[in-house]
Design a protein around this motif. Structure first.
Motif, PDB file in Angstrom:
ATOM      1  N   GLU A  26       0.607   9.094  -3.082  1.00 55.44           N
ATOM      2  CA  GLU A  26      -0.625   8.504  -2.552  1.00 55.44           C
ATOM      3  C   GLU A  26      -1.579   9.594  -2.073  1.00 55.44           C
ATOM      4  N   ALA A  27      -1.059  10.609  -1.408  1.00 59.35           N
ATOM      5  CA  ALA A  27      -1.904  11.719  -0.948  1.00 59.35           C
ATOM      6  C   ALA A  27      -2.512  12.450  -2.141  1.00 59.35           C
ATOM      7  N   LYS A  48      -3.132  11.190  -5.038  1.00 57.69           N
ATOM      8  CA  LYS A  48      -4.118  10.277  -5.611  1.00 57.69           C
ATOM      9  C   LYS A  48      -5.434  10.353  -4.835  1.00 57.69           C
ATOM     10  N   GLN A  49      -5.332  10.346  -3.504  1.00 60.15           N
ATOM     11  CA  GLN A  49      -6.536  10.433  -2.673  1.00 60.15           C
ATOM     12  C   GLN A  49      -7.228  11.786  -2.854  1.00 60.15           C
ATOM     13  N   ASN A  50      -6.457  12.857  -2.933  1.00 58.75           N
ATOM     14  CA  ASN A  50      -7.045  14.176  -3.162  1.00 58.75           C
ATOM     15  C   ASN A  50      -7.720  14.245  -4.528  1.00 58.75           C
ATOM     16  N   LYS A 106      -9.185  11.796  -6.056  1.00 58.60           N
ATOM     17  CA  LYS A 106     -10.461  11.072  -5.945  1.00 58.60           C
ATOM     18  C   LYS A 106     -11.551  11.954  -5.331  1.00 58.60           C
ATOM     19  N   ASN A 135       0.811  -1.223   0.000  1.00 59.82           N
ATOM     20  CA  ASN A 135       0.000   0.000   0.000  1.00 59.82           C
ATOM     21  C   ASN A 135       0.840   1.268   0.000  1.00 59.82           C
TER      22      ASN A 135
END
Length: 158
Positions: A133-134, A136-138, A140, A32
């Protein structure tokens, strides 16, 4: 081999992370924490690189760069703890080249879970992975919210 609480040959520490040798040895890169794509480039901190390799021969610097590139392309999984594999990665064929490779491994890498890691490279990889990753989450969530407009709307409500 270096101890995490001491300065490494390049003078780096894993800042912001728990820095006990036991925790460093347990540190592995979990699925992850990896980006889904390979990171095709990494930051080369030129001042640190030059000062850290000033006493090395051109041959040793070339070996060091090849080992760093291999490790980065393998998502910082580490350099295998096998001399023949290390020589193959670094393109070392002669006895002198193999001695240089051994010297580079000893000077710039630490043994972690049966693989050699460059501490600074691993630190940068983990930092960049977390940032990706941050982002990517933002993304989304629709990305960065738009700033509210201070000026009145040109189109009055109907």
């Amino acid at each position: 081999m270096g101890v995490l609480n001491q300065k490494t040959p390049l003078g780096f520490r894993l800042e912001g992370l728990q820095s006990t040798k036991l925790e460093f040895e347990k540190m592995i890169i979990h699925e992850n924490s990896k980006p889904t794509q390979k990171m095709k480039a990494w930051y080369l901190f030129t001042e640190d690189f030059i000062s850290g390799t000033i006493a090395n021969t051109n041959e040793e610097v070339g070996i060091y760069i090849r080992l760093l590139c291999f490790n980065w392309n393998k998502r910082c999984a580490g350099i295998p703890n096998d001399s023949n594999t290390q020589y193959r990665i670094a393109n070392c064929f002669t006895d002198n080249e193999k001695k240089s490779c051994d010297k580079v491994i000893k000077e710039f890498f630490v043994l972690v879970n049966d693989h050699y890691q460059n501490e600074r490279q691993l630190q940068e990889y983990l930092y960049i992975s977390r940032r990706m990753e941050a982002s990517k989450q933002n993304g989304k969530l629709g990305g960065r919210p738009k700033k509210p407009s201070i000026e009145p709307s040109q189109n009055p409500p109907t």
